[in-house]
Motif scaffolding. Structure first.
Motif: not given
Length: 182
Positions: A115-119
């Motif tokens: 449920g998270f975007a990551h970068g």
């Protein structure tokens, strides 16, 4: 091992107990039993590693269901600013992000749940990043958000003249334009 909750539910920072002596150091980077004791119950099935130079921003990436990935992120060499954005619509912190410096020196890890975007951005001359995932890559489930989205307003701690982003990441939609959810 110290497992710290962040202000975003389910997003945790992990600092291992490091044992140093004249030979160098030793630490447990992952211990399933200790993770499970602390409610972190993922079945990691793959390790991914990247190498990047200063100024590179990778992200913001994610996969949607049924191939959503949880990631346990750490740095083997160098230093990064690691960023996770909460995309769970029913979450009190929907649309908010958390960032932390992860480095080979501090040995901290970020546990990024589904449920998270990551970068991340590379703060050192180079960086090697290793992350465990609990789901295989699926091209049709791949999504992302532009790294420079004005709504998210992430400070990547990189001078804009130094930023290096892939062509693929430059065409990602903004946060207000995403049409998928978890």
């Amino acid at each position: 091992m110290i497992i710290e909750k962040t202000f975003i539910k389910d997003l945790v920072l992990i600092t291992p107990a490091v044992f140093n002596d004249e030979r160098g150091f030793f630490f447990e980077a992952y211990n399933q039993a200790k993770f499970h004791e602390n409610g972190i119950k993922y079945n990691f099935i793959q390790d991914n590693q990247s190498f990047s130079k200063r100024g590179v921003i990778r992200g913001l990436h994610l996969q949607i269901n049924p191939f959503a990935q949880a990631k346990l992120v750490r740095v083997l060499q160098g230093e990064i600013l690691d960023v996770a954005v909460d995309l769970r619509k029913n979450s009190a912190t929907y649309g908010q992000h958390f960032s932390v410096v992860l480095s080979a020196e501090n040995k901290k890890q970020l546990m990024v749940p589904h449920g998270f975007a990551h970068g991340f951005s590379v703060l050192s001359e180079t960086a090697s990043v290793l992350y465990k995932v609990d789901q295989v890559y699926n091209k049709d489930s791949e999504r992302g958000i532009r790294y420079d989205d004005a709504t998210l307003a992430i400070d990547w701690q990189i001078n804009p003249s130094e930023v290096i982003v892939s062509e693929k990441d430059l065409v990602l939609p903004g946060f207000e334009d995403i049409d998928w959810e978890f």
